[in-house]
Write a protein that holds these residues in place. Sequence first.
Motif, PDB file in Angstrom:
ATOM      1  N   GLU A 153      52.085  32.805  49.024  1.00  0.00           N
ATOM      2  CA  GLU A 153      50.940  33.794  48.852  1.00  0.00           C
ATOM      3  C   GLU A 153      50.180  33.139  47.796  1.00  0.00           C
ATOM      4  OE1 GLU A 153      52.457  38.297  49.639  1.00  0.00           O
ATOM      5  OE2 GLU A 153      53.438  37.190  47.974  1.00  0.00           O
ATOM      6  N   VAL A 154      50.860  32.339  46.953  1.00  0.00           N
ATOM      7  CA  VAL A 154      49.979  31.840  45.759  1.00  0.00           C
ATOM      8  C   VAL A 154      49.289  30.693  46.337  1.00  0.00           C
ATOM      9  CG1 VAL A 154      50.273  30.363  43.673  1.00  0.00           C
ATOM     10  CG2 VAL A 154      51.440  32.555  44.028  1.00  0.00           C
ATOM     11  N   ARG A 155      49.724  30.186  47.273  1.00  0.00           N
ATOM     12  CA  ARG A 155      49.127  28.847  47.878  1.00  0.00           C
ATOM     13  C   ARG A 155      48.073  29.315  48.832  1.00  0.00           C
ATOM     14  NH1 ARG A 155      54.279  26.644  47.807  1.00  0.00           N
ATOM     15  NH2 ARG A 155      55.030  27.500  49.675  1.00  0.00           N
ATOM     16  N   ALA A 156      47.974  30.387  49.334  1.00  0.00           N
ATOM     17  CA  ALA A 156      47.000  31.006  50.283  1.00  0.00           C
ATOM     18  C   ALA A 156      46.005  31.550  49.274  1.00  0.00           C
ATOM     19  CB  ALA A 156      47.500  32.168  51.120  1.00  0.00           C
ATOM     20  N   LEU A 157      46.123  32.016  48.194  1.00  0.00           N
ATOM     21  CA  LEU A 157      45.049  32.732  47.083  1.00  0.00           C
ATOM     22  C   LEU A 157      44.412  31.576  46.418  1.00  0.00           C
ATOM     23  CD1 LEU A 157      46.789  35.694  46.104  1.00  0.00           C
ATOM     24  CD2 LEU A 157      44.852  35.740  47.557  1.00  0.00           C
ATOM     25  N   ILE A 185      40.225  25.587  30.752  1.00  0.00           N
ATOM     26  CA  ILE A 185      40.455  26.357  32.022  1.00  0.00           C
ATOM     27  C   ILE A 185      39.462  27.257  32.196  1.00  0.00           C
ATOM     28  CG2 ILE A 185      42.159  28.113  32.905  1.00  0.00           C
ATOM     29  CD1 ILE A 185      44.297  27.043  31.431  1.00  0.00           C
ATOM     30  N   SER A 186      38.868  27.033  33.470  1.00  0.00           N
ATOM     31  CA  SER A 186      37.523  27.948  33.744  1.00  0.00           C
ATOM     32  C   SER A 186      37.983  29.215  34.652  1.00  0.00           C
ATOM     33  CB  SER A 186      36.335  27.181  34.301  1.00  0.00           C
ATOM     34  OG  SER A 186      36.756  26.449  35.200  1.00  0.00           O
ATOM     35  N   ARG A 187      38.830  28.717  35.466  1.00  0.00           N
ATOM     36  CA  ARG A 187      39.185  29.701  36.591  1.00  0.00           C
ATOM     37  C   ARG A 187      40.861  29.864  36.531  1.00  0.00           C
ATOM     38  NH1 ARG A 187      37.516  28.699  41.979  1.00  0.00           N
ATOM     39  NH2 ARG A 187      37.782  30.847  42.434  1.00  0.00           N
ATOM     40  N   VAL A 188      41.312  31.050  36.569  1.00  0.00           N
ATOM     41  CA  VAL A 188      42.923  31.175  36.187  1.00  0.00           C
ATOM     42  C   VAL A 188      43.490  31.957  37.024  1.00  0.00           C
ATOM     43  CG1 VAL A 188      42.792  32.631  34.187  1.00  0.00           C
ATOM     44  CG2 VAL A 188      44.787  31.128  34.493  1.00  0.00           C
ATOM     45  N   MET A 189      44.658  32.009  37.741  1.00  0.00           N
ATOM     46  CA  MET A 189      45.461  33.006  38.309  1.00  0.00           C
ATOM     47  C   MET A 189      46.796  33.245  37.599  1.00  0.00           C
ATOM     48  SD  MET A 189      47.103  33.106  42.095  1.00  0.00           S
ATOM     49  CE  MET A 189      45.750  32.118  42.678  1.00  0.00           C
ATOM     50  N   LEU A 190      46.696  34.491  37.184  1.00  0.00           N
ATOM     51  CA  LEU A 190      47.956  34.775  36.526  1.00  0.00           C
ATOM     52  C   LEU A 190      49.188  35.509  37.010  1.00  0.00           C
ATOM     53  CD1 LEU A 190      46.504  36.394  33.019  1.00  0.00           C
ATOM     54  CD2 LEU A 190      47.101  33.954  33.322  1.00  0.00           C
ATOM     55  N   ILE A 191      50.227  34.931  37.399  1.00  0.00           N
ATOM     56  CA  ILE A 191      51.319  35.692  38.239  1.00  0.00           C
ATOM     57  C   ILE A 191      52.222  36.335  37.144  1.00  0.00           C
ATOM     58  CG2 ILE A 191      52.897  35.238  39.966  1.00  0.00           C
ATOM     59  CD1 ILE A 191      50.077  34.266  40.752  1.00  0.00           C
ATOM     60  N   THR A 192      51.618  37.505  37.054  1.00  0.00           N
ATOM     61  CA  THR A 192      52.382  38.382  35.933  1.00  0.00           C
ATOM     62  C   THR A 192      52.100  39.678  36.217  1.00  0.00           C
ATOM     63  OG1 THR A 192      53.314  38.476  33.599  1.00  0.00           O
ATOM     64  CG2 THR A 192      50.802  37.801  33.985  1.00  0.00           C
ATOM     65  N   GLU A 193      52.216  40.604  35.048  1.00  0.00           N
ATOM     66  CA  GLU A 193      52.024  42.116  35.239  1.00  0.00           C
ATOM     67  C   GLU A 193      50.365  42.334  35.234  1.00  0.00           C
ATOM     68  OE1 GLU A 193      52.991  46.205  35.162  1.00  0.00           O
ATOM     69  OE2 GLU A 193      54.390  44.512  35.016  1.00  0.00           O
ATOM     70  N   CYS A 194      50.079  43.109  36.080  1.00  0.00           N
ATOM     71  CA  CYS A 194      48.796  43.373  36.364  1.00  0.00           C
ATOM     72  C   CYS A 194      47.623  43.345  35.091  1.00  0.00           C
ATOM     73  CB  CYS A 194      48.519  44.570  37.256  1.00  0.00           C
ATOM     74  SG  CYS A 194      49.458  44.607  38.900  1.00  0.00           S
ATOM     75  N   PHE A 221      39.079  35.023  36.188  1.00  0.00           N
ATOM     76  CA  PHE A 221      40.514  35.507  36.498  1.00  0.00           C
ATOM     77  C   PHE A 221      40.484  35.990  38.072  1.00  0.00           C
ATOM     78  CE2 PHE A 221      40.271  35.971  31.850  1.00  0.00           C
ATOM     79  CZ  PHE A 221      41.471  35.279  31.581  1.00  0.00           C
ATOM     80  N   VAL A 222      41.327  35.192  38.750  1.00  0.00           N
ATOM     81  CA  VAL A 222      41.716  35.924  40.139  1.00  0.00           C
ATOM     82  C   VAL A 222      42.720  36.728  40.202  1.00  0.00           C
ATOM     83  CG1 VAL A 222      42.648  34.850  42.272  1.00  0.00           C
ATOM     84  CG2 VAL A 222      41.306  33.429  40.975  1.00  0.00           C
ATOM     85  N   ARG A 223      42.923  37.944  40.406  1.00  0.00           N
ATOM     86  CA  ARG A 223      43.597  39.024  40.153  1.00  0.00           C
ATOM     87  C   ARG A 223      44.543  39.383  41.322  1.00  0.00           C
ATOM     88  NH1 ARG A 223      40.784  42.054  35.354  1.00  0.00           N
ATOM     89  NH2 ARG A 223      39.276  40.230  34.837  1.00  0.00           N
ATOM     90  N   PRO A 224      45.565  38.570  41.816  1.00  0.00           N
ATOM     91  CA  PRO A 224      46.525  39.104  42.836  1.00  0.00           C
ATOM     92  C   PRO A 224      47.635  39.942  41.957  1.00  0.00           C
ATOM     93  CG  PRO A 224      47.297  37.014  42.019  1.00  0.00           C
ATOM     94  CD  PRO A 224      46.227  37.076  41.164  1.00  0.00           C
TER      95      PRO A 224
END
Length: 97
Positions: free
Chosen positions: A4-8, A47-56, A71-74
């Motif tokens: 999922e991370v790779r897809a996003l 860092i200009s674009r970041v995906m955090l994999i943690t609490e929403c 922020f990319v927000r999965p």
Amino acid sequence: TGDEVRALRSPGVTVLAHPECPPDVLETADFVGSTAAMSDQIRRGGISRVMLITECSMADNLAIEFPSVSFVRPCNLCAHMKRNTLEKVLFCLRDMQ
């Protein structure tokens, strides 16, 4: 999941993951660290674009502090964080365990 991370992930996105994530997620991350360490990583700059994999809510909080970062927000709710209650915090402080 790591898939999922790779897809996003898109070009230019830095992936920061909390160490409690599954191993396949940690393998895809650019940085693994506590919530404070993730904040520090953004604070260092570059860092200009970041995906955090943690609490929403963490991305919401950091977006206020770092308005120039995208922020990319999965969003995944952490079941472990939801186990914490004020009553349990009181017991921990009272009993020191």
